[in-house]
Structures are given as structure tokens and as C-alpha cells.
Design a protein around this motif. Structure first.
Motif, mmCIF file in Angstrom:
data_model
loop_
_atom_site.group_PDB
_atom_site.id
_atom_site.type_symbol
_atom_site.label_atom_id
_atom_site.label_comp_id
_atom_site.label_asym_id
_atom_site.label_seq_id
_atom_site.Cartn_x
_atom_site.Cartn_y
_atom_site.Cartn_z
ATOM 1 N N ILE A 92 -0.410 -6.159 5.454
ATOM 2 C CA ILE A 92 -0.249 -4.856 4.815
ATOM 3 C C ILE A 92 1.153 -4.315 5.060
ATOM 4 C CG2 ILE A 92 -1.008 -2.444 4.867
ATOM 5 C CD1 ILE A 92 -3.858 -3.478 5.299
ATOM 6 N N ASN B 138 -5.085 -7.426 7.520
ATOM 7 C CA ASN B 138 -4.425 -6.622 8.547
ATOM 8 C C ASN B 138 -2.947 -6.940 8.751
ATOM 9 O OD1 ASN B 138 -6.714 -5.139 8.960
ATOM 10 N ND2 ASN B 138 -7.284 -6.152 10.864
ATOM 11 N N ASP C 198 3.415 -0.867 4.028
ATOM 12 C CA ASP C 198 3.400 0.477 3.448
ATOM 13 C C ASP C 198 4.696 0.747 2.697
ATOM 14 O OD1 ASP C 198 3.402 3.317 2.989
ATOM 15 O OD2 ASP C 198 1.852 3.474 4.524
ATOM 16 N N ASN D 97 -8.609 1.516 -0.657
ATOM 17 C CA ASN D 97 -9.584 1.529 0.428
ATOM 18 C C ASN D 97 -10.079 0.118 0.743
ATOM 19 O OD1 ASN D 97 -11.363 2.944 2.329
ATOM 20 N ND2 ASN D 97 -12.996 2.285 0.950
ATOM 21 N N ASP E 176 -7.283 -2.059 2.350
ATOM 22 C CA ASP E 176 -6.998 -1.569 3.710
ATOM 23 C C ASP E 176 -8.079 -1.990 4.697
ATOM 24 O OD1 ASP E 176 -4.572 -0.337 3.248
ATOM 25 O OD2 ASP E 176 -5.373 1.709 3.211
ATOM 26 N N ARG F 70 0.862 -1.185 0.000
ATOM 27 C CA ARG F 70 0.000 0.000 0.000
ATOM 28 C C ARG F 70 0.893 1.228 0.000
ATOM 29 N NH1 ARG F 70 -0.966 3.650 3.166
ATOM 30 N NH2 ARG F 70 -3.227 3.659 3.040
#
Length: 179
Positions: free
Chosen positions: A152, A149, A154, A140, A143, A113
Motif C-alpha cells: 500500500i 499490507n 498513500d 476499504n 486496505d 490509496r
């Protein structure tokens, strides 16, 4: 190169997901340069194989694409190759895991993400602003999925080499596949 092959080593399937423009392809290609005895399956190549005027619906094309990703993955695993898959995973993770449950493999699942502004920047640079709405929708959706969870990651301020090192070394991306 990371040596992932040995007598007691399982083949590893790396499933790299995330919205359009997040760096799935860049990360997957860098990962492929760092994993011995591997193949890279680019799901978009399979999705875009459909040609001609009369194409199946989007849902049918997506389903057929996943069936082909699964078939290729199983074939490569049976030939003792590690597999890297570059494709958006929306609701397919459980389905995919169930169909791999008879194999002695390790699955690493990562949902890349980036901040909205970074996605806009990346899509603008590559001249793909037409994909922006879909990308932000997927950002969206991915996420918000509770099943994502722990997976993910970043990439907003990260380089591909750093991302790949983290994917390879971090066991929190491991998915338990029930036999």
C-alpha cells in the motif's frame, strides 16, 4: 529515463492497483514515460471491449479481462519488454503470480490509496461521482486485505513524479514469484 535493460536484467512487470480515482492511470502513464522498452496495458480498455446486448456476466468479463492481461503480459515479456499494468487487483494477485512463475521476471505490485476526502475531490473534479460508491468500497476492501499490507502506498499528498520514483526505487513493492 531509468535504464532497466541490460544483459543480466530481468524484465519488470509493474502491477498498479487501487480504487477508482486514486491515480492509477496518471501514475501508470508517468511510469511508462520513465521506463525504457515498456508497454502499458490499461485493463479498463480490455474490460470495456465487450459490446452488444448479450454480454457475459460481470464475473465472466472480469475473468476474461485478467486472462487477456496475462496473455498480453506473457507476449510482451517474451519480446523483452517491460510491462506496466493499470488495473484494480482484488483477489487476482496469487492467480497472476502463479501463471508467471515459469518466467524469469521481476514483479512490482503497488496498491495506490488516498484518503476518502481526496478520492471524493478527484472524482468530483473529473465528473465521475457515479463511481464514488465503488471507489470507497474498493478503498476499504484493498486496505483490509492482509496480502496488500506491504504494497500500500498513500498518494493523498503526493505528485505523480514522486510516486513513480518511489515505485521504481523501493524494493518493498517487489513480489516473490515462486517457480
Amino acid at each position: 529515463m531509468f535504464d532497466l535493460q541490460g544483459k543480466d536484467k530481468k524484465q519488470i512487470i509493474y502491477l498498479i492497483s487501487g480504487p477508482i480515482g486514486v491515480g492509477k492511470s496518471t501514475t501508470s502513464k508517468e511510469l511508462a514515460r520513465n521506463v525504457k522498452q515498456c508497454v502499458l496495458i490499461e485493463g479498463d480498455d480490455l474490460l470495456h471491449m465487450f459490446k452488444g446486448e448479450l454480454q457475459p456476466s460481470w464475473e465472466e468479463r472480469l475473468s476474461l479481462t485478467w486472462e487477456n492481461i496475462l496473455a498480453l503480459t506473457r507476449t510482451f515479456i517474451h519480446h523483452n519488454l517491460n510491462v506496466i499494468i493499470d488495473f484494480v487487483v482484488e483477489d487476482e494477485l496469487d492467480w497472476f503470480c502463479k501463471r508467471l512463475s515459469d518466467l524469469n521476471v521481476e514483479l512490482k505490485y503497488v496498491v495506490l490509496r488516498a484518503d476518502k476526502e481526496k478520492l471524493i475531490e478527484r472524482l468530483s473534479i473529473r465528473g465521475d461521482v457515479d463511481s464514488l460508491e465503488r471507489s470507497l468500497f474498493l478503498l476499504n476492501k484493498l486496505d483490509m486485505l492482509p496480502s496488500n499490507n506491504q504494497f500500500i502506498y498513500d498518494t493523498t499528498l503526493k505528485q505523480s513524479k514522486e510516486i513513480v520514483e518511489e515505485i521504481i526505487s523501493n524494493s518493498s513493492f517487489n513480489v516473490f514469484i515462486k517457480p
